[in-house]
Structure formats: C-alpha cells, structure tokens
Enzyme design. Structure first.
Site, PDB file in Angstrom:
ATOM      1  CB  CYS A  12      -0.903  -0.037   1.225  1.00 14.67           C
ATOM      2  SG  CYS A  12      -2.442   0.781   1.030  1.00 14.67           S
ATOM      3  NE  ARG A  31      -0.740   4.709   0.289  1.00 14.17           N
ATOM      4  CZ  ARG A  31      -1.110   5.328  -0.832  1.00 14.17           C
ATOM      5  NH1 ARG A  31      -1.330   6.626  -0.822  1.00 14.17           N
ATOM      6  NH2 ARG A  31      -1.268   4.660  -1.947  1.00 14.17           N
ATOM      7  CD1 TRP A  54      -4.430  -3.812   3.822  1.00 15.24           C
ATOM      8  CD2 TRP A  54      -4.945  -4.485   1.740  1.00 15.24           C
ATOM      9  NE1 TRP A  54      -5.763  -4.166   3.806  1.00 15.24           N
ATOM     10  CE2 TRP A  54      -6.111  -4.579   2.548  1.00 15.24           C
ATOM     11  CE3 TRP A  54      -5.039  -4.850   0.401  1.00 15.24           C
ATOM     12  CZ2 TRP A  54      -7.325  -5.026   2.069  1.00 15.24           C
ATOM     13  CZ3 TRP A  54      -6.257  -5.300  -0.095  1.00 15.24           C
ATOM     14  CH2 TRP A  54      -7.372  -5.380   0.743  1.00 15.24           C
ATOM     15  CG  ASN A  58       2.302   0.406  -3.477  1.00 11.13           C
ATOM     16  OD1 ASN A  58       2.698  -0.440  -2.684  1.00 11.13           O
ATOM     17  ND2 ASN A  58       2.217   1.692  -3.174  1.00 11.13           N
ATOM     18  N   GLY A  59       0.313  -2.480  -6.242  1.00  7.66           N
ATOM     19  CA  GLY A  59      -0.511  -2.882  -7.367  1.00  7.66           C
ATOM     20  C   GLY A  59      -0.644  -4.392  -7.432  1.00  7.66           C
ATOM     21  CD  GLU A 114     -20.043   6.841   5.230  1.00  9.79           C
ATOM     22  OE1 GLU A 114     -18.925   7.192   5.666  1.00  9.79           O
ATOM     23  OE2 GLU A 114     -20.177   5.979   4.328  1.00  9.79           O
ATOM     24  CE  LYS A 173     -16.529   6.396   7.753  1.00 12.42           C
ATOM     25  NZ  LYS A 173     -17.028   5.753   6.627  1.00 12.42           N
ATOM     26  CD  GLU A 225     -15.199   2.220   6.780  1.00 12.76           C
ATOM     27  OE1 GLU A 225     -14.822   2.192   5.596  1.00 12.76           O
ATOM     28  OE2 GLU A 225     -15.462   3.286   7.374  1.00 12.76           O
ATOM     29  CG  HIS A 249     -41.114  -4.711   3.330  1.00 13.70           C
ATOM     30  ND1 HIS A 249     -42.350  -5.181   2.951  1.00 13.70           N
ATOM     31  CD2 HIS A 249     -41.216  -3.358   3.350  1.00 13.70           C
ATOM     32  CE1 HIS A 249     -43.165  -4.164   2.725  1.00 13.70           C
ATOM     33  NE2 HIS A 249     -42.512  -3.046   2.961  1.00 13.70           N
ATOM     34  CE  LYS A 268      -8.359   8.068   3.775  1.00 20.65           C
ATOM     35  NZ  LYS A 268      -9.629   8.261   4.507  1.00 20.65           N
TER      36      LYS A 268
END
Length: 618
Positions: free
Chosen positions: A2, A27, A74, A100-101, A491, A495, A498, A514, A613
C-alpha cells in the site's frame, strides 16, 4: 499495495524511510520493510505487523547508506508474513524493489522463471518482477558513455511483460547511486531537493523535506541519481518535467492535540466544507461555479442522464448525489458500484455523463469503471480529493474537494465534502434548467450556513460518548433513515463496521418491516435518523414498531423536536437544516458514535484491521 518511499542523495536514507513509512501508515498495511544500499550490499530488513517492529529491528541492526527504498504492504498474494513483506530481491540479490498494485499474469511469468532456475522465497506477485528484471538485466548490454541506459532498458523490457498495475521503486547492487521508479495505475510522487530526491506513494512523507514535487503519470519512468533526474514515457520518450509546489501544510499531517486523526478530521469538517465551497458560489447568477469540468454550457445542457459511480463511502455520497441532482436539476441519475459497472455491459444513452467519486483518486475499481465508460465514448468526470491522482488524470475533467489530507482510514471529512460538492453540482445543473433565480439564491444561503450547522452538531460529542458507553458491548446495530437520510443510515453503519468491527446494517426505515424487523430484540440497538422533514411522521411510526418489540432506540433528531423523546431511549440533537443538506449534518453524530464505540472496545481507530485507505487492487 500500500505504501512506497525511497531516497537517493548524500544523507542517510534510513531516517527518511522509517519516518516516511510512519506517515503512510494511514493507508493501511500489515507488514513493512526497507532495503538500503550499504556500499557493499543491498541490506534488507523486514517485519510483519506494525512499523514499530521494523524500527526495533533496525535499532538492533542498523543499516547505513544514502540510497534506499521502503514499503508498507497490505496483503493480496500470500498472507501477512515476513517472507511476503517487501522489498523483494531479484536474481542473486543484485536487485531490490518495492511494488504497489497487482500483476495479473504473475503466475505465467513465475512458471517461466522457475524453469530458468529462479528460486522464489515468497508467495507474492511482486517477487516475480524482481526476478524478471534480473533476467532482463542479463540481456541488456552496456552502452558506452551512458552507464544507466542498461538498467533503464532492462526496466522497460520488464514492464512490457507485465499485465496489471504497478508503482515501482528499484535499486541495483552495482549502481549505489541509481534508483528507477515506474508507474501504471498506482501513484508515485517525486520530491525534488538539493542534490537529493525523495519518492513516495503520496505527498505526505515529503512534508518538511522539500516543497517541490513531480507527479508521475501512467507509463512514466523516472531515473534518479544525486546529480539529477529524468522522466521517460513509454510511448513519447523523454518528457518535460513539470515541477509543482507541495501544497500540504506540515500541520495537516499532525494530530494537533487530538487523540486520533479520525477525531481531528471529524472536527475539521466545518473548515473542509468552507474549502469545498470557496470560490464556487456565484451570487450574481445564483449558481455554482466549477473551473475543471471542461464542458461547455451547451454540452452540459444536452446531458440527459448522469451515472455516479464509486465504492464504499464514495458510493454512499453518490446516493446522496442521486437525491440532490434529481431534486434540484431534474436529471435522471443512476448510482453504480464501480466494481460492478466495469464488468456489466449496461446500455448507456449517448448524452450520459459519468462521474467517478473517490477520496484518494486511486481506487482501482473506480478507475477501471471510468476507463471502460470512456473507452465507449462517454464523457467522464471525477470528484476526488487528491491532486494529480490516477483518476484525476484519467477523467476528462472534474472537481477537487480541497478537504486536505485525510489520514484516518475511515473517511469522514471527504464524505461530507463530496456531498457538499454534489449539492453545488445539483445547483449548477438546476440553474441551467428549470431552477429559478430566487431558488438558487436560497440554496446558496443554505450552503453558506452549512459549516456553522456542522459546528453546532459537533456539540453533541459528550452526549454521544454517553450513548456509546451504554451500547458498546452490543454485537449488532441497525441504522434506519428515509429519503436523503437513507444514505446516512448506510454510511453510519459502514463507519461502525469499519472501526469497531460490530455487525451493522443500514436500511430505508420503511423497509425494516419487510424482513429486517426480525433482527429486533433488546440486545440490538436501532439508530433512527429522524430530523424533521417530509417523511418525519413515517419514520416516527417505524420507531414505534421497534419500540413495540423491545428494541433499544437511538434517535438523531432536530433540536426543537419534543415528540421523539416519547419513543426513543436516547436522543442526540442536531440543528435543523433544509432536507437536501441534512445528510451532511446527520452523519456527524454517527461518525462520533462509531469513534467512541471503537475506543471503548479497544480498537485501533485510525488503522482498522484488514482495511486500506487507498484500495489500488480490484
């Protein structure tokens, strides 16, 4: 992914590398390492876990040298173990690199290299690049009078074989003053100093080291030595270097008295909203002004449909944008998960505008979705926070948030800034169509009052802490809202998931009967977002349904609402604002609730487990 840092110059590299890695912690990562050219070898130190573990090893066995690279990983290919940590060595140790990638064809390349006798010590796709580069270095001849060309040619040969994304920093055993970096789909920034150069995944590690930077673009390679540097493009050859000022203030990357970056960024929201609006509200024409859309009024006037695409928190802000644009501009809007949009083949009308929403500007799924729709001839725009990011460069135009660095992994101020920009965009498009001058003026007035409303909402912090103390041991939460506050429910639930690792779900309040109402019991708090508005009485009725089944109720309600106390067990008060701006205010207590619950559960607020991140893998 990362994080990447690098240094070439005349000073000791280690101090910058470790400090830079610490600044990249936000990150997200699960291991770290660095390689320094000691003059005799490429010394490598790696560790799983936090950077403190790496720093401890370096204290026991220091590495000395003026050229080095560092990395926070990561995990993608292989678990978070020391052998899988970067840097990776190529050949017999003549090359060290960080990456990275994701390399999509790594297994094919690995099989070929194994047949040639290369021995792999990790499960990563990145080690394949190191060994492939060592193989290509054997094939690259020396060029008289140009000592670095051999290494550049080997890098170019290697990149031509890779399929996927990469940000690379590479050093060589027999070239103690040479570093080569390359980028495609994963960001790299070069800091320009006096006789020294810095490399990083973003600008934050460069603060205090230099005030001049260069953003590498896709398919660019930088060749760095203490004496200077050059940039080469895959298709264009040597390119002109565009040195820009580093605009990140040193204080923006510091805690400045707050216990955590997330809390600091929650409290920065009044100012980040002002920054998002600065220079963009036009009283004379009662509209908003955007300088980077790169579309004429005629082109914008012909737009018949808008697609908003993003991931995670940005997808939630896109949902807010759907309500805003359809309400104020009367343009049909579709909200798409970027990860799905890229692989679907939906019919998209000719006069459709596609917006990619991303805090980092590097989200791989969003980037891929924009590239795919652009390939099919549709106009693409970006709403992001990071200047010169991959998505900012790939889109035809866009809007920067100007929210400042967001260090906490869980997005807060970038989310509210995205919603604010979308509100201004809805005003802008609405004024081009049916929205009257007086309506535009009223919206501008409401927008200007918004930062003060958010400041007032922050006053609930102590009360939120008390609510958190009551419910932090719960294992499940429900979040419920309607219309503009349905995305707020999503949201708020995200949060909590997370940073506290509590299972939470967001729903439209009317949908709970329902199915989700089966989850209601005395151990499952329901958080209702119920400010006064068109659906107020409907949401109150939904609260009654939960209360009748013994479920604890936490209500986010307007200051002047006396009715909600009769139903809710806990009421968190917020200022009343127009419905179209409510999501920006109602999310504040939910951000604080997730923060305080995470603290009480002993969680790492700024660096939650398993999260990154900048998600640069698909």
């Amino acid at each position: 992914m990362c994080g990447i840092v690098g240094y070439v110059g005349t000073s000791q590299a280690c101090s910058f590398l470790v400090e830079g890695l610490r600044r990249l912690e936000y990150r997200g990562y699960d291991s770290s390492g660095l390689a320094i050219h000691t003059g005799r070898s490429l010394g490598v130190t790696r560790s799983s876990g936090r950077i403190d573990a790496l720093a401890g090893r370096l204290e026991e066995a220091p590495l000395s040298g003026s050229l080095g690279i560092g990395h926070t990983r990561w995990a993608t290919h292989g678990p978070a173990t020391e052998p899988n940590a970067h840097p990776h060595l190529g050949g017999d140790g003549e090359i060290a690199l960080v990456h990275n990638g994701v390399i999509e064809n790594f297994q094919t390349l690995k099989n070929e290299l194994v047949k040639k006798g290369y021995c792999f010590k990790s499960e990563t796709d990145s080690e394949v690049i190191a060994h492939l580069l060592a193989e290509n270095l054997k094939k690259s001849p020396e060029v008289n009078g140009k000592p670095n060309v051999r290494y550049l040619n080997a890098v170019q040969m290697t990149l031509a074989s890779l399929r996927g994304t990469y940000g690379l920093a590479i050093c060589f055993l027999d070239k103690p003053d040479l570093m080569i970096t390359a980028r495609f789909g994963s960001p790299l920034v070069i800091g320009v100093g006096q006789g020294e150069y810095f490399v990083s995944s973003d600008a934050s590690p460069l603060v205090g080291r230099t005030d001049r930077i260069v953003y590498l673009a896709d398919h660019q390679i930088a060749v760095l030595t203490p004496a200077g540097f050059s940039v080469i493009h895959r298709d264009q050859g040597k390119v002109r270097i565009d040195i820009q000022p580093l605009e990140v203030e040193s204080g923006e990357a510091n805690l400045e008295g707050f216990d955590h970056f997330m809390l600091k960024e929650i409290y920065e929201q009044p100012e980040s909203l002002r920054n998002a609006m600065r220079g963009r509200l036009d009283d004379e024409d009662a509209t908003a002004v955007f300088g980077g859309l790169n579309l004429t009024p005629q082109q914008l006037g012909s737009v018949e449909r808008i697609i908003l695409t993003g991931c995670g928190t940005s997808w939630h802000s896109a949902l807010v944008g759907e309500y805003l644009i359809e309400e104020l501009a009367r343009i049909p809007v579709s909200v798409e998960y970027a990860s799905e949009l890229r692989y679907r083949n939906p019919p998209i009308e000719k006069n459709t505008l596609v917006f990619g929403l991303t805090q980092s500007g590097e989200t791989a799924d969003t980037l891929a979705a924009l590239r795919e729709t652009k390939r099919k001839g549709h106009r693409t725009l970006a709403i992001c926070n990071v200047v010169a990011s991959s998505i900012a460069q790939a889109a035809d135009g866009g809007v920067y948030l100007h929210a400042g660095p967001e260090i906490g992994v869980a997005s807060t101020k970038a989310y509210t800034s995205q919603c604010c920009v979308l509100a201004m965009l809805a005003l802008y498009l609405g004024r081009m169509r049916h929205l009257s001058f007086e309506s535009g003026r009223k919206i501008i007035k409401n927008l200007r009052q918004l930062p003060n409303a958010v400041q007032s909402a922050l006053g609930c912090d102590a009360q939120v802490r008390e609510v958190a103390e009551k419910h932090h041991s719960s294992d499940n939460f429900l979040y419920l809202g309607r219309q503009f506050n349905f995305p707020t429910a999503l949201e708020g639930a995200l949060k909590l998931k997370e940073i506290s690792y509590i299972h939470a779900e967001g729903y439209p309040a009317a949908e709970m009967k329902h199915g989700p109402i089966a989850l209601v019991d005395e151990a499952t708090p329901s958080v209702f977002i119920v400010p006064q508005g068109t659906t107020y009485s409907k949401v109150m009725a939904n609260m009654e349904e939960v209360k009748a089944r013994g479920g604890p109720i936490i209500a986010i309600a307007s200051h002047d609402d006396p009715q909600v106390d009769k139903i809710a067990d806990d009421v968190i008060r917020i200022p009343q604002v127009p419905e179209f701006l409510q999501p920006i205010v109602t999310i504040v207590p939910l951000q604080l609730l997730s923060y305080h619950i995470a603290l009480l559960r002993g969680c790492d607020v700024d660096k939650p487990r398993n999260l990154a991140k900048s998600v640069t893998v698909e």
